[in-house]
Design a protein around this motif. Sequence first.
Motif, mmCIF file in Angstrom:
data_model
loop_
_atom_site.group_PDB
_atom_site.id
_atom_site.type_symbol
_atom_site.label_atom_id
_atom_site.label_comp_id
_atom_site.label_asym_id
_atom_site.label_seq_id
_atom_site.Cartn_x
_atom_site.Cartn_y
_atom_site.Cartn_z
ATOM 1 N N PRO A 152 0.825 -1.210 0.000
ATOM 2 C CA PRO A 152 0.000 0.000 0.000
ATOM 3 C C PRO A 152 0.860 1.261 0.000
ATOM 4 O O PRO A 152 1.907 1.311 0.652
ATOM 5 N N HIS B 119 -8.425 2.210 1.081
ATOM 6 C CA HIS B 119 -7.704 1.015 1.516
ATOM 7 C C HIS B 119 -8.159 -0.183 0.679
ATOM 8 O O HIS B 119 -9.304 -0.222 0.237
ATOM 9 N N TYR C 109 -5.415 -0.051 -1.067
ATOM 10 C CA TYR C 109 -4.493 0.539 -2.041
ATOM 11 C C TYR C 109 -3.636 1.615 -1.383
ATOM 12 O O TYR C 109 -2.466 1.793 -1.708
ATOM 13 N N SER D 215 -2.347 3.134 2.423
ATOM 14 C CA SER D 215 -1.990 2.508 3.695
ATOM 15 C C SER D 215 -2.882 2.949 4.853
ATOM 16 O O SER D 215 -3.128 4.138 5.045
ATOM 17 N N ARG E 215 -5.818 -4.658 5.235
ATOM 18 C CA ARG E 215 -4.967 -5.114 4.136
ATOM 19 C C ARG E 215 -5.710 -6.053 3.189
ATOM 20 O O ARG E 215 -5.184 -6.411 2.136
#
Length: 736
Positions: free
Chosen positions: A358, A388, A390, A392, A510
């Motif tokens: 990310p 997210h 993609y 962080s 994640r």
Amino acid sequence: MTEFTKPSPVGAKMYPMREPAPADAGLGDAEDDDFDAHELPDAELPAHRYHDRELSWLAFNRRVLELAEDASLPELERANFLAIFASNLDEFFMVRVAGLKRRILTGLAMPTNVGRAPSDALADISAEAHALQLRHADAWTHRVRPALADAGIEITEWADLTDAERDSLGEYFQAQVFPVLMPLAVDPAHPFPYISGLSLNLAIRIRNARTGRQDFARLKVPPMLPRFIEVPSAGEILRFIRLEELIANHLDDLFPGMEVLDHHAFRLTRNEDFDVEEDESENLIQALEAELLRRRFGPPIRLEITDDMDDVTLELLIKELDITDQEVYRLPGPLDLRGLFDLARIDRPDLRYPPHLPTTAVAFQPGDSNERPDIFKAIGRADVLVHHPYESFATSVQAFLDQAARDPHVLAIKQTLYRTSGDSPVVQALIDAAEAGKSVLALVEVKARFDEANNIVWARKLEKAGVHVVYGLVGLKTHCKLALVIREEDGELRHYSHVGTGNYNPKTSRMYEDFGLFTADPQVGKDLTRLFNELSGYAIEKKFKRLLVAPLHLRKGLLRHIDRERRNAEAGKRARVRIKVNSMVDEQVIDALYRASMAGVEVEVWVRGICSLRVDLPGVSDNITVRSILGRYLEHSRIFAFENDGAPIVYIGSADMMHRNLDRRVEALVRLADPEHIQELHDLFDLAMDEGTSSWHLGEGGAWTRPVDDPEHPRLDLQDSRMLAVQSRRRKRTVR
């Protein structure tokens, strides 16, 4: 007015946009009070206008299974999708099927959303679930397992091992497995043992060599051991054997002096759904802890057996477990393929999706000095929208809370926690802030299903650190994703807010696709302050400016916006509704979309899971398109976009279109104000709806189809495309 003319995918319909409507336009108390959902036009809507919600959920899990069957995906990812399918189906039985069965037994069951009698609905579910589980077993046996073998990972059987390999595994069994096994006999002195939910077991028939009497024994496969045991081998191929297969071939060691006649695997699913009755004097934590103990002893609702189980053993299980023939699932393959999650430990990155790291959102990237960015300064310049996984979670949400905990100018932090990871840095930030003397409020939803025990542990840890912990409102789950930081700046208090679509969980961030909005807008800060006060105090009754909040106002607000699009279409103005959710079930919202479609509004629905909305109703749903996208990441964000005659209105938030979200949960949507953020979400929607993007299309009879790829022109993977687009962003040098 500024117009946005960014290129759209081929085939997408372009809508040049004016500046979005002011942040509080159409949300004032007066207009909200004037709107009555019951006074919507009485358009002729057919009686049978919904898909069955339970069968639609099974159709969703079928789409997960289709990913496992997709030979173009990496082999270990296909195995992972088989495990996800199995885990999903377990939860479906423990909650949805169990709840329906309980209501039937108590006489409280109502006809389904499509008018089916509850008993008939249960039969429909059973038939479809049986077919899916057979397809799931077939996918493992004839597709995924052979593909893994071709890639150098072989799941073997005991009969295929050499003598040397058997001896080596025998040593492993004696050292690592045998000591933790607990065989339980069933005879006049030993009653039939309790079978825990979701445990994998061996049903064993034995004969006493001295007396000749036959007995039954149950052996639980230890869940704490690896499900797949590596076979020692000098070759390049990795070979594994299932733990239950290893145990089954060493039963003589467990029953010395007895003759093992037969053995078969079985697995039981129990009702693990529950409701905690609340009142204002009850200690919710204690009630939940007691209910968690009772959950272990819920009634059986599904018995999975291997297809070679003999009738004598099956009849004994049915009798002792008090289960019906309809609830027996005879499967031609290994049981509990959740065990395939165990293959994640195999170090074969070539058999997985390419790694993705990310990126840090542009606004939070360090400057030329490479110093740690000032999160508050970045948010103070302009709203920040983070996507997210993609972008962080660690350098956005986590950094926001970490800085708040350290910053001496921060006076207070308020946050909702629905699901958290076991080692959550988010929780630690709240603890650090409280220990630093800041005022910290954490609303911990201890009733988050299957996370109750974990949330109880964290709630107590927070309390010990001095955090003010509250458990929400009586009768409601708090599902909204909110964080508010109050900071003193130049003698004045400033609010920094985060409203998200996903949980404050670094681990799932994640894997789950979600959006989060950071803003220093005073109106959002006031809205959140009032909402947090009500969550920690009394029931929600007030209205808000940039928020739509359930259970009192969210459905009403969405219905108002949908009806405005209908009226705009009838007046010849530009009109479109775009909704992205996990589930689309609520009848009032669906009917409003039907009415909008009948008036000519373009309705686009992007749904991951359940969809009760139909697209095969002539004259009613002609203008409705429904797509579903599944893949590497779990699509989890919720987006609600309204064309509003060119002055777009877009919300993101926590709510799905289900009764529980709109009526029995505290949910919050926030209105986006930045034109670039609005355009970003519209571009994402354009891509999702494009015919050239890989997706499932809802069609006639509730069938979901996935157009076949042309080898020369493969369809676009939306998640891969999004990943590349986010990674290509560059830090903006201009200050807005």
